[in-house]
Design an enzyme around this catalytic site. Sequence first.
Site, PDB file in Angstrom:
ATOM      1  N   GLU A 281      15.435  41.257  -9.760  1.00 16.48           N
ATOM      2  CA  GLU A 281      15.250  42.471  -8.955  1.00 16.48           C
ATOM      3  C   GLU A 281      16.598  42.937  -8.405  1.00 16.48           C
ATOM      4  O   GLU A 281      17.385  42.140  -7.903  1.00 16.48           O
ATOM      5  CB  GLU A 281      14.283  42.154  -7.812  1.00 16.48           C
ATOM      6  CG  GLU A 281      14.119  43.258  -6.790  1.00 16.48           C
ATOM      7  CD  GLU A 281      13.346  42.789  -5.562  1.00 16.48           C
ATOM      8  OE1 GLU A 281      12.918  43.648  -4.773  1.00 16.48           O
ATOM      9  OE2 GLU A 281      13.181  41.562  -5.391  1.00 16.48           O
ATOM     10  N   LYS A 341       8.153  49.814  -8.825  1.00 17.26           N
ATOM     11  CA  LYS A 341       7.330  48.929  -7.997  1.00 17.26           C
ATOM     12  C   LYS A 341       6.202  49.703  -7.329  1.00 17.26           C
ATOM     13  O   LYS A 341       6.417  50.760  -6.733  1.00 17.26           O
ATOM     14  CB  LYS A 341       8.206  48.241  -6.950  1.00 17.26           C
ATOM     15  CG  LYS A 341       7.495  47.161  -6.160  1.00 17.26           C
ATOM     16  CD  LYS A 341       8.462  46.486  -5.195  1.00 17.26           C
ATOM     17  CE  LYS A 341       7.770  45.371  -4.421  1.00 17.26           C
ATOM     18  NZ  LYS A 341       8.685  44.782  -3.418  1.00 17.26           N
ATOM     19  N   CYS A 391       9.250  41.438  -7.032  1.00 11.79           N
ATOM     20  CA  CYS A 391       9.204  40.802  -5.721  1.00 11.79           C
ATOM     21  C   CYS A 391       7.829  40.193  -5.479  1.00 11.79           C
ATOM     22  O   CYS A 391       7.340  39.409  -6.286  1.00 11.79           O
ATOM     23  CB  CYS A 391       9.589  41.818  -4.647  1.00 11.79           C
ATOM     24  SG  CYS A 391       9.768  41.147  -2.980  1.00 11.79           S
TER      25      CYS A 391
END
Length: 522
Positions: A281, A341, A391
Amino acid sequence: MRGAPASPSANLFRLLGFGATGLAQALSMASPVGGKPLWWLQLLSLGAFVWLLDGLRAQGAGWRRAGLHGWLFSTAWLTGSFWWLFISMHTYGGLPAPLAAIAVLALAAALGLYYAVAAAWFVVRGPQGRVTGALVFAALWTLAELVRGSWFTGFPWGAGGYAHVEGPLAALAPWVGVYGIGAAAALVVALVVLHRPPRVAELVQGLVLIALVFAAPQLVAPLRSDVQGIKGSAGNLQLALLQGNIPQDEKFIPGGGIETALRWYGEQLRDAKASLVVTPETALPLLPQQLPAGYLEMIEARYSQGTQAAIVGLPMGGQGTYSNAVLGFQPGAARPYVYSKHHLVPFGEFIPPGFRWFIQMMNIPLGDFARGGLAQAPFVWQGQRIAPNICYEDLFGDEIGANFTDEATAPTILLNVSNIAWFGDTVAIDEHLSISRMRALEFARPMVRSTNTGATVVIDADGRVTHELPRLTRGVLEASVEGRRGLTPYARWVAPFGLWPLWLLAMAIVAAAFVLRRRRRD
């Protein structure tokens, strides 16, 4: 009937017991020695919680007293599960230590209110029968877990089922998922400990239940391939998973972490030999327009021909609209693949209403991000359909499940890219690894992880870690992963319905118990 009032010393010991039991629940998520989940400790601590609640029920405790004790248990448990948030707020965010500690405790206390309500309901309104009482406790526990995992964007970190990614109840993951495992654990311990003093017959029944728990994997294993609907291999893919180990306090510093990241990841992307190369990430910690001239174009050109592809993490956007994203590069593609995301982190990627003052007290870069779609298309490469998540998105199994509506287009490999450097060298790494392993079990899919500081691993479709880089080191994990096809029972029902079947079943049990109680009174 109300029992005799307890002495002040007995009340104090009971309060300490609830707090200690909650801390034991936290330790079950990741052992302080080795970081492994301890499924037996989760059962013991949850059983002790039920036993203490049953003692309050015997004393005729009211709503306030029962809720207070349940809240103490859950606050201790949740504080012990995510205390490391203190590091991100204080060490890297610059928030004064007292305020950071208060913030962590306040979050745990707020989330603990759900379990306080469940505990109070069980003590004051729960049925007295052993089986019915156990069913109601399991239903209330499940509702509290579901509420924590969904309300106000949800934060189900440390849910009880994650302690069982290893152990007998792991066999239930492809059927009922992590919340179903948590419900099964609650039901088993309540059946064992409710009703004191237990009669000999009840003790024997409890031992039989424990024996069945241990025997569950052997009973279910022969049915795995046929009943789960797993069709077998989708072939192997050679991977290179990059772990830059860029210190968090340097990550966004020009001339420091930024320069190191651009140089090291650029070299690895240039020289890699694997079929698919993956960065963590925000491995490139700059927006595309802020990167050195030609940097991103060189990566795209490198993977525009040949037999290799790459997935690179970086922020995207401009003019006030940003997203936490990965770009996918492969030969023959007209434009890079983009995954943005979907499930954003409160206070890190978006600011909840009324809390901008809190964010302004910390030195955390990147504020309000745009949210990507729920079921985004996978990255298709060499016969594999790779579904990224970023994440803590792998914490939400029902959202990952939205990709499994059609067996023909369902992912064959799950991919998590993360940066846990925000939380230092703590159990956050171990706890996140268990979360990824649970997703692998639920969907019978490998989960591969490329992270900044760990755990960079390959997890097979049975939830086992097959390859792993040492944590807090800079390196490349080269490994082969086998993609899988077919749908588990969990995937088949969670894809169209989400977690609603569990919600409705738990609510139906509580409602039925309430109605029966009213009828008996009438």
